[in-house]
Design a protein around this motif. Structure first.
Motif, PDB file in Angstrom:
ATOM      1  N   ASP A 278       1.901   1.498   6.135  1.00 29.30           N
ATOM      2  CA  ASP A 278       2.267   0.204   5.570  1.00 29.30           C
ATOM      3  C   ASP A 278       3.776   0.052   5.441  1.00 29.30           C
ATOM      4  OD1 ASP A 278       1.262  -2.322   4.568  1.00 29.30           O
ATOM      5  OD2 ASP A 278       2.096  -1.727   2.635  1.00 29.30           O
TER       6      ASP A 278
ATOM      7  N   CYS B  82      -1.218  -2.739   6.555  1.00 31.60           N
ATOM      8  CA  CYS B  82      -2.031  -1.607   6.999  1.00 31.60           C
ATOM      9  C   CYS B  82      -3.512  -1.930   6.850  1.00 31.60           C
ATOM     10  CB  CYS B  82      -1.673  -0.384   6.172  1.00 31.60           C
ATOM     11  SG  CYS B  82      -2.187  -0.554   4.453  1.00 31.60           S
TER      12      CYS B  82
ATOM     13  N   HIS C  83      -5.658  -0.611   5.004  1.00 29.74           N
ATOM     14  CA  HIS C  83      -6.146  -0.616   3.616  1.00 29.74           C
ATOM     15  C   HIS C  83      -5.952  -1.987   2.977  1.00 29.74           C
ATOM     16  CE1 HIS C  83      -4.583   3.491   4.595  1.00 29.74           C
ATOM     17  NE2 HIS C  83      -5.862   3.743   4.377  1.00 29.74           N
TER      18      HIS C  83
ATOM     19  N   CYS D 255       0.312   3.945   1.647  1.00 28.36           N
ATOM     20  CA  CYS D 255       0.179   4.773   2.854  1.00 28.36           C
ATOM     21  C   CYS D 255       1.428   4.673   3.730  1.00 28.36           C
ATOM     22  CB  CYS D 255      -1.072   4.378   3.637  1.00 28.36           C
ATOM     23  SG  CYS D 255      -0.871   2.896   4.647  1.00 28.36           S
TER      24      CYS D 255
ATOM     25  N   CYS E 212       0.852  -1.182   0.000  1.00 24.19           N
ATOM     26  CA  CYS E 212       0.000   0.000   0.000  1.00 24.19           C
ATOM     27  C   CYS E 212       0.885   1.228   0.000  1.00 24.19           C
ATOM     28  CB  CYS E 212      -0.897  -0.023   1.231  1.00 24.19           C
ATOM     29  SG  CYS E 212      -1.987   1.414   1.355  1.00 24.19           S
TER      30      CYS E 212
HETATM   31 ZN   LIG Z   1      -2.406   1.492   3.620  1.00 26.53          ZN
END
Ligand SMILES: [Zn+2]
Length: 125
Positions: free
Chosen positions: A65, A72, A74, A62, A60
């Protein structure tokens, strides 16, 4: 399909809960799934892309992560929504056959609350 890359029992409860209850919206961008968190007042600043390989959310974009060992929220959010993974695989297979740019071929927007009813609506980009 190797879905054991993210064993659900090893995911911290806190991450799992957020992955389940936050108002994620999913948009398919070829092999990546854009995850937007509508729980925030400014969801456009909480939008990340999860890369799916062989039906597994591998990484991911983000910060959480890359910073932590655990996947994470997500990635977990995508992992626990089997219809999304199946849909991604289907689109990847179709894109491959059609030899078109799979990053731009199809997109879909799914609010997880209405996941099952919306997941069949595929639109050409
Ligand atoms: Zn993420």
């Amino acid at each position: 399909m190797n879905s054991t890359v993210i064993p659900i029992e090893e995911i911290p409860n806190r991450v799992l809960k957020r992955a389940q209850y936050e108002a994620f919206e999913f948009e398919l961008l070829g092999s990546r799934v854009r995850v937007r968190n509508e729980s925030y007042a400014d969801p456009e600043n909480h939008e990340y892309e999860v890369t799916v390989e062989d039906g597994v959310p591998m990484k991911c974009t983000c910060p959480a992560d890359t910073r932590f060992d655990n996947p994470c929220k997500h990635r977990v959010g995508v992992a626990i929504r089997r219809p999304i993974l199946e849909f991604v695989e289907e689109v990847q297979a179709v894109s491959h056959l059609a030899q078109v740019d799979r990053n731009t071929l199809y997109f879909f927007s799914v609010n997880c609350k209405h996941l099952i009813s919306h997941v069949t609506h595929v639109k050409p980009n």
